[in-house]
Scaffold this active site. Structure first.
Site, PDB file in Angstrom:
ATOM      1  N   ASP A   8       0.860  -1.186   0.000  1.00 16.73           N
ATOM      2  CA  ASP A   8       0.000   0.000   0.000  1.00 16.73           C
ATOM      3  C   ASP A   8       0.898   1.238   0.000  1.00 16.73           C
ATOM      4  O   ASP A   8       2.113   1.143  -0.221  1.00 16.73           O
ATOM      5  CB  ASP A   8      -0.962  -0.028   1.205  1.00 16.73           C
ATOM      6  CG  ASP A   8      -0.247   0.239   2.531  1.00 16.73           C
ATOM      7  OD1 ASP A   8       1.013   0.272   2.569  1.00 16.73           O
ATOM      8  OD2 ASP A   8      -0.947   0.421   3.556  1.00 16.73           O
ATOM      9  N   CYS A  66       3.322  -2.948   4.115  1.00 16.80           N
ATOM     10  CA  CYS A  66       2.480  -1.792   4.441  1.00 16.80           C
ATOM     11  C   CYS A  66       3.335  -0.896   5.340  1.00 16.80           C
ATOM     12  O   CYS A  66       4.551  -1.048   5.387  1.00 16.80           O
ATOM     13  CB  CYS A  66       1.151  -2.210   5.056  1.00 16.80           C
ATOM     14  SG  CYS A  66       1.278  -3.087   6.624  1.00 16.80           S
ATOM     15  N   GLY A  67       2.713   0.035   6.045  1.00 15.93           N
ATOM     16  CA  GLY A  67       3.516   0.969   6.837  1.00 15.93           C
ATOM     17  C   GLY A  67       4.307   0.264   7.931  1.00 15.93           C
ATOM     18  O   GLY A  67       5.508   0.456   8.088  1.00 15.93           O
ATOM     19  N   GLY A  69       3.816  -3.275   8.453  1.00 17.18           N
ATOM     20  CA  GLY A  69       3.869  -4.706   8.127  1.00 17.18           C
ATOM     21  C   GLY A  69       2.838  -5.513   8.899  1.00 17.18           C
ATOM     22  O   GLY A  69       2.614  -6.695   8.608  1.00 17.18           O
ATOM     23  N   GLY A  71      -0.640  -4.893   9.315  1.00 21.26           N
ATOM     24  CA  GLY A  71      -1.879  -5.124   8.566  1.00 21.26           C
ATOM     25  C   GLY A  71      -1.664  -6.130   7.450  1.00 21.26           C
ATOM     26  O   GLY A  71      -2.499  -7.021   7.224  1.00 21.26           O
ATOM     27  N   ARG A 134       9.561 -32.775  13.598  1.00 25.86           N
ATOM     28  CA  ARG A 134       8.974 -31.953  14.659  1.00 25.86           C
ATOM     29  C   ARG A 134       8.321 -30.692  14.085  1.00 25.86           C
ATOM     30  O   ARG A 134       7.283 -30.240  14.569  1.00 25.86           O
ATOM     31  CB  ARG A 134      10.032 -31.596  15.719  1.00 25.86           C
ATOM     32  CG  ARG A 134      11.133 -30.686  15.249  1.00 25.86           C
ATOM     33  CD  ARG A 134      12.193 -30.507  16.336  1.00 25.86           C
ATOM     34  NE  ARG A 134      13.208 -29.528  15.975  1.00 25.86           N
ATOM     35  CZ  ARG A 134      14.175 -29.725  15.084  1.00 25.86           C
ATOM     36  NH1 ARG A 134      14.270 -30.883  14.445  1.00 25.86           N
ATOM     37  NH2 ARG A 134      15.055 -28.773  14.833  1.00 25.86           N
TER      38      ARG A 134
HETATM   39  C1  RB5 Z   1      -1.608   2.995   6.529  1.00 22.26           C
HETATM   40  O1  RB5 Z   1      -1.444   4.291   6.937  1.00 22.26           O
HETATM   41  C2  RB5 Z   1      -1.071   2.025   7.524  1.00 22.26           C
HETATM   42  O2  RB5 Z   1      -1.980   1.859   8.545  1.00 22.26           O
HETATM   43  C3  RB5 Z   1      -0.766   0.717   6.834  1.00 22.26           C
HETATM   44  O3  RB5 Z   1       0.179   0.934   5.846  1.00 22.26           O
HETATM   45  C4  RB5 Z   1      -0.188  -0.387   7.699  1.00 22.26           C
HETATM   46  O4  RB5 Z   1       0.826   0.088   8.517  1.00 22.26           O
HETATM   47  C5  RB5 Z   1      -1.120  -1.220   8.420  1.00 22.26           C
HETATM   48  O5  RB5 Z   1      -0.735  -2.101   9.195  1.00 22.26           O
END
Ligand code: RB5
Length: 152
Positions: A8, A66-67, A69, A71, A134
């Site tokens: 994103d 993402c910002g 990681g 999300g 394991r």
């Molecule tokens: C977006 O601003 C941010 O929330 C997204 O990139 C990410 O960090 C989500 O976990």
């Protein structure tokens, strides 16, 4: 080896850097977007198609950014067959594959620097699942949850 990558806005710049790094190192790369910087875009719109491609073996491994990681890793792990983790250190970048069969690595574009991300990426892509009994036993217990409908 075919690699899928997605990010994103929070991971947009790091994705560009890793994409070039992968191409320079001879990997085939499928880019799942974002293709332009849009501060309003949503990581699931890019990470879920990537995770589906990993699960369907249309790509061998995935990289989602993402910002933070966070999300990206939460979203990717909703797809059955995906074993995603947010990685911020070298040891976990290969041990996550060797022990846990991680097939999708997540980075925080606002957390991990370009050079460190390259090292973790290379280590992730070169690592193989050990196949040790394991680890298979542990993974079986995790994978059993994927068909369990009762979450109480
Ligand atoms: C977006 O601003 C941010 O929330 C997204 O990139 C990410 O960090 C989500 O976990």
């Amino acid at each position: 080896m075919k690699i899928g990558i997605a990010a994103d806005h929070g991971g947009f710049e790091l994705k560009k850097s890793i994409y070039l790094f992968l191409k320079e190192n001879g990997y085939e790369v499928i880019d799942f977007g974002a293709f332009e910087l849009d501060n309003q875009d949503d990581y699931p719109d890019f990470v879920i198609p990537l995770a589906e491609a990993v699960a369907q073996k249309k790509v061998d491994r995935g990289i989602a950014i993402c910002g933070s990681g966070v999300g990206a890793s939460i979203a990717a792990n909703k797809i059955v067959g995906v074993k995603a983790a947010l990685i911020n250190d070298y040891f976990s970048s290969h041990q996550g594959v060797e022990d846990d069969n991680m097939n999708l690595i997540c980075f925080g574009g606002r957390v991990t620097g370009f050079a460190a991300a390259e090292e973790y990426t290379q280590s992730f892509l070169k690592a193989e699942f050990s196949g040790a009994e394991r680890h298979k036993r542990r993974l079986k217990k995790v994978e059993a949850l994927e068909t369990k409908s009762d979450v109480s």
